[in-house]
Design a protein around this motif. Structure first.
Motif, PDB file in Angstrom:
ATOM      1  N   LEU A 156     -20.234 -10.546 -13.839  1.00 27.17           N
ATOM      2  CA  LEU A 156     -19.965 -11.556 -14.861  1.00 27.17           C
ATOM      3  C   LEU A 156     -19.204 -10.997 -16.057  1.00 27.17           C
ATOM      4  N   ASP A 157     -18.840  -9.712 -15.992  1.00 30.35           N
ATOM      5  CA  ASP A 157     -18.093  -9.060 -17.064  1.00 30.35           C
ATOM      6  C   ASP A 157     -18.818  -9.203 -18.401  1.00 30.35           C
ATOM      7  N   LEU A 158     -20.086  -8.741 -18.402  1.00 26.27           N
ATOM      8  CA  LEU A 158     -20.922  -8.851 -19.586  1.00 26.27           C
ATOM      9  C   LEU A 158     -20.822  -7.588 -20.435  1.00 26.27           C
ATOM     10  N   SER A 159     -21.013  -7.754 -21.709  1.00 25.47           N
ATOM     11  CA  SER A 159     -20.941  -6.621 -22.629  1.00 25.47           C
ATOM     12  C   SER A 159     -22.302  -5.952 -22.741  1.00 25.47           C
ATOM     13  N   THR A 160     -22.330  -4.627 -22.606  1.00 23.44           N
ATOM     14  CA  THR A 160     -23.569  -3.871 -22.782  1.00 23.44           C
ATOM     15  C   THR A 160     -23.562  -3.083 -24.092  1.00 23.44           C
ATOM     16  N   LYS A 161     -22.546  -3.340 -24.926  1.00 20.20           N
ATOM     17  CA  LYS A 161     -22.459  -2.649 -26.210  1.00 20.20           C
ATOM     18  C   LYS A 161     -23.390  -3.253 -27.252  1.00 20.20           C
ATOM     19  N   SER A 162     -23.765  -4.527 -27.036  1.00 21.83           N
ATOM     20  CA  SER A 162     -24.628  -5.200 -27.996  1.00 21.83           C
ATOM     21  C   SER A 162     -25.405  -6.294 -27.277  1.00 21.83           C
ATOM     22  N   TYR A 163     -26.558  -5.924 -26.771  1.00 26.51           N
ATOM     23  CA  TYR A 163     -27.364  -6.880 -26.014  1.00 26.51           C
ATOM     24  C   TYR A 163     -28.758  -6.984 -26.634  1.00 26.51           C
ATOM     25  N   VAL A 206     -30.412 -10.804 -23.033  1.00 24.31           N
ATOM     26  CA  VAL A 206     -29.300 -11.637 -23.499  1.00 24.31           C
ATOM     27  C   VAL A 206     -28.060 -10.750 -23.623  1.00 24.31           C
ATOM     28  N   PHE A 207     -27.005 -11.104 -22.877  1.00 28.43           N
ATOM     29  CA  PHE A 207     -25.742 -10.370 -22.914  1.00 28.43           C
ATOM     30  C   PHE A 207     -24.615 -11.281 -23.392  1.00 28.43           C
ATOM     31  N   LYS A 208     -23.721 -10.733 -24.189  1.00 33.63           N
ATOM     32  CA  LYS A 208     -22.539 -11.477 -24.615  1.00 33.63           C
ATOM     33  C   LYS A 208     -21.508 -11.479 -23.491  1.00 33.63           C
ATOM     34  N   GLN A 209     -20.932 -12.654 -23.223  1.00 34.16           N
ATOM     35  CA  GLN A 209     -19.892 -12.781 -22.202  1.00 34.16           C
ATOM     36  C   GLN A 209     -18.518 -12.510 -22.805  1.00 34.16           C
ATOM     37  N   GLN A 210     -17.637 -11.968 -21.989  1.00 36.20           N
ATOM     38  CA  GLN A 210     -16.248 -11.771 -22.416  1.00 36.20           C
ATOM     39  C   GLN A 210     -15.452 -13.064 -22.283  1.00 36.20           C
ATOM     40  N   LYS A 211     -15.922 -13.936 -21.366  1.00 39.93           N
ATOM     41  CA  LYS A 211     -15.232 -15.202 -21.116  1.00 39.93           C
ATOM     42  C   LYS A 211     -16.204 -16.176 -20.464  1.00 39.93           C
ATOM     43  N   SER A 212     -15.765 -17.415 -20.284  1.00 40.24           N
ATOM     44  CA  SER A 212     -16.606 -18.411 -19.623  1.00 40.24           C
ATOM     45  C   SER A 212     -16.814 -18.030 -18.158  1.00 40.24           C
ATOM     46  N   VAL A 213     -17.994 -18.358 -17.609  1.00 40.86           N
ATOM     47  CA  VAL A 213     -18.358 -17.984 -16.251  1.00 40.86           C
ATOM     48  C   VAL A 213     -18.489 -19.229 -15.386  1.00 40.86           C
ATOM     49  N   ASP A 214     -17.992 -19.158 -14.136  1.00 41.25           N
ATOM     50  CA  ASP A 214     -18.150 -20.246 -13.181  1.00 41.25           C
ATOM     51  C   ASP A 214     -19.509 -20.080 -12.507  1.00 41.25           C
ATOM     52  N   ALA A 215     -20.488 -20.887 -12.922  1.00 38.82           N
ATOM     53  CA  ALA A 215     -21.861 -20.733 -12.427  1.00 38.82           C
ATOM     54  C   ALA A 215     -21.963 -20.948 -10.931  1.00 38.82           C
ATOM     55  N   SER A 216     -21.085 -21.737 -10.354  1.00 39.61           N
ATOM     56  CA  SER A 216     -21.164 -22.056  -8.924  1.00 39.61           C
ATOM     57  C   SER A 216     -20.813 -20.873  -8.030  1.00 39.61           C
ATOM     58  N   LYS A 217     -20.206 -19.841  -8.598  1.00 45.30           N
ATOM     59  CA  LYS A 217     -19.781 -18.692  -7.799  1.00 45.30           C
ATOM     60  C   LYS A 217     -20.784 -17.537  -7.831  1.00 45.30           C
ATOM     61  N   ASP A 267     -29.062   5.940 -22.080  1.00 50.49           N
ATOM     62  CA  ASP A 267     -28.587   5.558 -23.404  1.00 50.49           C
ATOM     63  C   ASP A 267     -29.007   4.122 -23.717  1.00 50.49           C
ATOM     64  N   SER A 268     -29.945   3.977 -24.640  1.00 50.21           N
ATOM     65  CA  SER A 268     -30.437   2.644 -25.003  1.00 50.21           C
ATOM     66  C   SER A 268     -29.817   2.137 -26.297  1.00 50.21           C
ATOM     67  N   SER A 269     -28.756   2.796 -26.772  1.00 42.02           N
ATOM     68  CA  SER A 269     -28.160   2.421 -28.062  1.00 42.02           C
ATOM     69  C   SER A 269     -27.516   1.048 -28.027  1.00 42.02           C
ATOM     70  N   GLY A 270     -27.247   0.513 -26.838  1.00 37.51           N
ATOM     71  CA  GLY A 270     -26.644  -0.822 -26.750  1.00 37.51           C
ATOM     72  C   GLY A 270     -27.594  -1.931 -27.155  1.00 37.51           C
ATOM     73  N   LEU A 271     -28.897  -1.645 -27.157  1.00 31.06           N
ATOM     74  CA  LEU A 271     -29.865  -2.648 -27.605  1.00 31.06           C
ATOM     75  C   LEU A 271     -29.672  -2.896 -29.096  1.00 31.06           C
ATOM     76  N   ALA A 272     -29.252  -4.125 -29.421  1.00 34.07           N
ATOM     77  CA  ALA A 272     -28.904  -4.427 -30.810  1.00 34.07           C
ATOM     78  C   ALA A 272     -29.857  -5.411 -31.474  1.00 34.07           C
ATOM     79  N   PHE A 273     -30.581  -6.210 -30.710  1.00 31.08           N
ATOM     80  CA  PHE A 273     -31.468  -7.209 -31.309  1.00 31.08           C
ATOM     81  C   PHE A 273     -32.614  -7.542 -30.354  1.00 31.08           C
TER      82      PHE A 273
END
Length: 499
Positions: free
Chosen positions: A237-244, A209-220, A86-92
């Motif tokens: 990283l809890d990234l959204s695949t609904k619009s990437y 490019v994925f939208k984050q749900q929240k800020s990410v601690d890069a050091s982890k 399912d490639s429908s999540g590709l939005a841009f």
């Protein structure tokens, strides 16, 4: 309309990186997105898909046939895992613009390749925008610098940006907490590391490019680039695949990449490029009767000269040369003074495959002949007429000392900067008789008029490696010549190139 030719030239330059117009050539609209969605799920679009079975049948082992995930045949499944359809999540479409740095003095671009300086004139406009559907295949050298990356970002949202090679699952760049829809506004986990396609095969690299749900601690985030799966990063990283977003750039390989991947002991494709370079160089000078026109090489012949300090007097003047240490490896591009070559060199053999085990193990079952020849008299001729400066046969593996020395080392000397001195490595299929090997020179002179071609053919030798040495005259050469010249004519000639 005097401006028309100039305008036409500008348009031609601007389109040299562009092929036929695609759905994404001008607008990144719904039609463009739909076409890229289709590409993501096309199993025949890229080398690791359905055509892999034909190009790389079971049992074939080579650097071109390494697909660690045979079941993942589409770009979508390489990103999101086996079974993803399912490639429908590709939005841009992510906007990616490269701006290669040009020499400040306006000269042509160059870089150090495999033993030579490579000229790389820019074949398109200074800035080029990546078309995900475009047919142009870019050389890695043009993609070595971080591009400008933008996308339609939502206000107050954070994004994760990945530059990824889906073939070996390698992360070439990773940024998190990116705001404002521009790459520079975030935290860097992995700095940009341009495409390094190691083999001669078109391969896709992607910007995600994925939208984050929240800020990410890069050091982890795990500090490793290889064997990273995007679906695992999405989960971690809890990234959204609904619009990437995505963009795809096709690359092949080049000598810039070959020199780099050898320097990190991954793969040694420098013999391939060096063979192409020498083939062209020799053919431009008329060809050689002793060597094949096409030089298909598979082993690097790395040569190292070491000599103790020496003091000598040439033409009434005393000279001192310090301890010498000159290496003609795949990075060497300079000329070598005669005095540096007065002691026989150490020779290292480096095969294509260097990632798994050392050359001494890889080549242990091979047997070689090593020749150092002055092939200049043969250039453009049909008669074999080389001069043998060194000859060792029956070399076992990489140990040059294990062979039978037919001719001991004789240093090269020249008054011509275009003299063609070559170290040539041949793989043997059988034992070579050392006594018979010494009979291929001229009847009236020792080592000269050496019939290299006959020797190669009679012993069924296969050329696998070459290394040219460019020797320049110096006062040491003048000193040697003066010792045998009782007329003192040597000192009356023009001074040598190196004092």
């Amino acid at each position: 309309m005097a401006y028309v030719p100039a305008l036409l030239a500008l348009l031609l330059m601007a389109t040299s990186y562009v092929n036929a117009r695609t759905a994404c050539s001008v607008r990144r609209d719904a039609a463009c997105v739909a076409a890229v969605r289709s590409l993501l799920t096309n199993p025949s679009a890229f080398w690791y898909g359905t055509r892999y079975a034909t190009d790389c049948p079971v049992g074939k082992v080579s650097s071109l046939c390494r697909n660690t995930k045979r079941s993942e045949k589409t770009l979508l499944s390489r990103i999101f895992g086996d079974g993803a359809t399912d490639s429908s999540g590709l939005a841009f479409i992510v906007n990616v613009t490269y701006s290669p740095t040009l020499p400040a003095d306006g000269s042509d671009r160059t870089y150090s390749g495999c033993g030579r300086i490579v000229d790389v004139p820019l074949k398109g406009p200074h800035d080029f925008v990546v078309d995900p559907l475009g047919k142009y295949v870019y050389p890695p050298y043009d993609l070595r610098e971080e591009p400008d990356v933008t996308w339609p970002a939502e206000k107050n949202s954070l994004y994760t940006v990945i530059m990824y090679d889906p073939a070996p699952f390698y992360v070439h760049a990773l940024y998190v907490n990116v705001a404002g829809g521009r790459l520079q506004n975030g935290d860097t986990v992995f700095n940009y590391f341009g495409p390094g396609n190691p083999v001669d095969r078109d391969n896709p690299y992607i910007w995600l490019v994925f939208k984050q749900q929240k800020s990410v601690d890069a050091s982890k985030i795990a500090p490793a680039r290889n064997n990273i799966y995007v679906q695992n990063l999405v989960s971690q990283l809890d990234l959204s695949t609904k619009s990437y977003g995505i963009n795809i750039i096709m690359t092949n390989t080049d000598e810039y990449t070959a020199a780099f991947i050898r320097s990190v002991n991954f793969l040694n494709r420098c013999p391939v490029y060096y063979g192409k370079y020498l083939s062209s160089y020799i053919q431009k000078r008329g060809g050689l009767p002793s060597l094949p026109a096409r030089l298909d090489l598979s082993v690097s012949v790395d040569v190292n000269f070491q000599a103790p300090p020496i003091t000598y007097t040439s033409c009434g003047k005393q000279y001192h040369q310090g301890r010498g240490n000159v290496t003609l490896d795949y990075r060497n591009t300079g000329d070598v003074p005669t005095v540096e070559t007065r002691i026989s060199p150490k020779v290292s053999l480096v095969p294509l495959d260097i990632s798994g085990q050392p050359p001494s193990v890889t080549l242990k079952d091979k047997q070689y002949t090593l020749l150092m020849l002055d092939l200049t008299p043969e250039l453009g001729k049909t008669k074999q007429d080389s001069y043998a400066h060194w000859m060792v046969v029956n070399i076992r593996g990489t140990d040059i000392n294990s062979g039978d020395e037919v001719y001991n080392w004789k240093m090269p000397m020249t008054s011509d900067l275009n003299e063609l001195f070559l170290f040539a490595l041949f793989e043997q299929s059988k034992h070579v008789n050392p006594a018979k090997a010494s009979t291929y020179d001229g009847n009236s002179c020792f080592r000269c008029r050496f019939r290299a071609g006959d020797f190669i053919r009679d012993n069924n030798l296969s050329l696998v490696g070459l290394r040219r040495i460019a020797v320049v005259p110096d006062t040491y050469q003048q000193y040697l010549a003066a010792r045998t010249d009782t007329t003192n004519q040597v000192c009356k000639h023009s001074p040598p190139i190196i004092g």
